[in-house]
Design a protein around this motif. Structure first.
Motif, PDB file in Angstrom:
ATOM      1  N   ALA A 267     -10.074   1.249  -9.392  1.00 29.87           N
ATOM      2  CA  ALA A 267      -8.870   1.877  -8.832  1.00 29.87           C
ATOM      3  C   ALA A 267      -8.993   2.067  -7.332  1.00 29.87           C
ATOM      4  O   ALA A 267      -8.004   1.931  -6.578  1.00 29.87           O
ATOM      5  N   SER A 268     -10.180   2.385  -6.846  1.00 25.80           N
ATOM      6  CA  SER A 268     -10.367   2.592  -5.405  1.00 25.80           C
ATOM      7  C   SER A 268     -10.108   1.295  -4.630  1.00 25.80           C
ATOM      8  O   SER A 268      -9.544   1.307  -3.534  1.00 25.80           O
TER       9      SER A 268
ATOM     10  N   LEU B 160       1.819   8.700  -1.751  1.00 25.56           N
ATOM     11  CA  LEU B 160       2.065   9.070  -3.144  1.00 25.56           C
ATOM     12  C   LEU B 160       1.432   8.062  -4.099  1.00 25.56           C
ATOM     13  O   LEU B 160       0.908   8.433  -5.165  1.00 25.56           O
ATOM     14  N   PHE B 161       1.444   6.787  -3.703  1.00 22.96           N
ATOM     15  CA  PHE B 161       0.790   5.769  -4.522  1.00 22.96           C
ATOM     16  C   PHE B 161      -0.711   6.028  -4.614  1.00 22.96           C
ATOM     17  O   PHE B 161      -1.324   5.897  -5.696  1.00 22.96           O
ATOM     18  N   ALA B 162      -1.335   6.391  -3.498  1.00 20.31           N
ATOM     19  CA  ALA B 162      -2.769   6.669  -3.508  1.00 20.31           C
ATOM     20  C   ALA B 162      -3.111   7.884  -4.352  1.00 20.31           C
ATOM     21  O   ALA B 162      -4.201   7.963  -4.953  1.00 20.31           O
ATOM     22  N   VAL B 163      -2.211   8.849  -4.479  1.00 19.13           N
ATOM     23  CA  VAL B 163      -2.484  10.078  -5.241  1.00 19.13           C
ATOM     24  C   VAL B 163      -2.329   9.854  -6.744  1.00 19.13           C
ATOM     25  O   VAL B 163      -3.166  10.293  -7.552  1.00 19.13           O
TER      26      VAL B 163
ATOM     27  N   SER C   9      -2.190   9.123 -12.854  1.00 16.07           N
ATOM     28  CA  SER C   9      -0.804   9.346 -13.311  1.00 16.07           C
ATOM     29  C   SER C   9       0.104   8.160 -12.981  1.00 16.07           C
ATOM     30  O   SER C   9       1.272   8.323 -12.571  1.00 16.07           O
ATOM     31  N   TRP C  10      -0.408   6.955 -13.127  1.00 11.35           N
ATOM     32  CA  TRP C  10       0.401   5.785 -12.788  1.00 11.35           C
ATOM     33  C   TRP C  10       1.241   5.375 -13.990  1.00 11.35           C
ATOM     34  O   TRP C  10       0.965   4.439 -14.695  1.00 11.35           O
TER      35      TRP C  10
ATOM     36  N   VAL D  82       5.944   6.082 -11.060  1.00 13.82           N
ATOM     37  CA  VAL D  82       6.072   4.730 -10.482  1.00 13.82           C
ATOM     38  C   VAL D  82       7.409   4.563  -9.782  1.00 13.82           C
ATOM     39  O   VAL D  82       7.500   3.968  -8.685  1.00 13.82           O
ATOM     40  N   SER D  83       8.480   5.097 -10.366  1.00 16.86           N
ATOM     41  CA  SER D  83       9.813   4.994  -9.751  1.00 16.86           C
ATOM     42  C   SER D  83       9.880   5.769  -8.446  1.00 16.86           C
ATOM     43  O   SER D  83      10.490   5.298  -7.468  1.00 16.86           O
ATOM     44  N   TYR D  84       9.242   6.913  -8.387  1.00 20.55           N
ATOM     45  CA  TYR D  84       9.256   7.711  -7.151  1.00 20.55           C
ATOM     46  C   TYR D  84       8.545   6.964  -6.013  1.00 20.55           C
ATOM     47  O   TYR D  84       9.049   6.904  -4.882  1.00 20.55           O
ATOM     48  N   VAL D  85       7.399   6.396  -6.342  1.00 16.65           N
ATOM     49  CA  VAL D  85       6.646   5.667  -5.315  1.00 16.65           C
ATOM     50  C   VAL D  85       7.429   4.442  -4.844  1.00 16.65           C
ATOM     51  O   VAL D  85       7.550   4.173  -3.636  1.00 16.65           O
TER      52      VAL D  85
END
Length: 260
Positions: free
Chosen positions: A39-40, A91-94, A99-100, A105-108
């Motif tokens: 993930a990193s 937000l994608f990194a968080v 929580s993906w 996903v829609s918010y990002v």
């Protein structure tokens, strides 16, 4: 001074974004990024790529930004678009590691896409306005270069002086009469004086026939034609005599009626 600073700052942002995006692509190649990667590694690659694209669009907006009144609204659109795209990357990194899933996903996606669209649209609008402004300035400059009446007269006078000068390449016309040598030699008929007319009586056969035809003395060797001609002649004489008698009788009757 302010426009030069904005252009310089914008070019630096564009170059920084280009370097960050190339670094992200190089990092993805180095770690052999795939769907099952750590993930990193995914967050680093897509985070750097997203931030680099945001910086590239921000630099373009700064380099082609407009003055007031359009520049005021353009600046706000640029700032809001950049912050929205950076917020989407953060937000994608968080949420990616734990929580993906929907609706995160829609918010990002919405945050980052709206920011990129605002930056792209703002850059396009500024470019169009800049082209229109440059075109209008060119038209104003061409209108300002209108010639006065004195300039036109001076230009015409200079052109006429140049056209009549010896240094020009115009043709020189010679109005003298040119004597040409002719090969034609007049004959004896054109040189002699007028002679008196001599009339010669024509006694050819055709003329005699024509005269006989006019006078009614046509001799034909055909007996039928001669007989028909004589009968026609007698008939015409009889008709003429009858008409003369009828006219004389009418005159006599009128005279007798008048005497009575």
């Amino acid at each position: 001074m302010e426009s030069k600073f904005r252009y310089y700052f914008g070019s630096m942002m564009f170059l920084s974004g280009l370097i960050v995006s190339i670094s992200a692509i190089g990092f993805a190649i180095m770690v052999h990024l795939r769907r099952t990667s750590d993930a990193s590694e995914i967050i680093t690659t897509y985070g750097l790529l997203g931030v680099g694209l945001s910086f590239i669009l921000l630099g373009i907006n700064l380099m082609i930004s407009q003055r007031r009144p359009y520049g005021f609204y353009s600046n706000w659109v640029m700032i809001f678009g950049f912050l929205s795209s950076v917020f989407g990357v953060g937000l994608f990194a968080v949420v990616f590691e734990n929580s993906w899933f929907y609706p995160n996903v829609s918010y990002v996606s919405f945050a980052y896409a709206s920011g990129i669209c605002l930056l792209s649209g703002n850059a396009f609008g500024n470019a169009v306005l800049k082209l229109i402004e440059e075109r209008s300035m060119q038209l104003i400059e061409t209108k300002a270069k209108q010639y006065s009446i004195e300039d036109i007269e001076k230009e015409v006078e200079d052109s006429l002086n140049k056209s009549f000068s010896d240094s020009t390449s115009f043709s020189k016309f010679n109005l003298d009469i040119k004597e040409e040598k002719l090969d034609f030699i007049p004959g004896k008929t054109l040189k002699e004086s007028k002679q008196s007319k001599i009339r010669v009586k024509d006694s050819t056969r055709e003329v005699e026939c024509l005269q006989n035809t006019i006078n009614g003395k046509v001799n034909v060797n055909d007996y039928g034609i001669d007989l028909t001609t004589k009968m026609l002649k007698n008939t015409m004489k009889q008709n003429a005599d009858l008409q003369n008698k009828s006219l004389s009788n009418k005159l006599k009757t009128k005279l007798n009626s008048i005497r009575r």
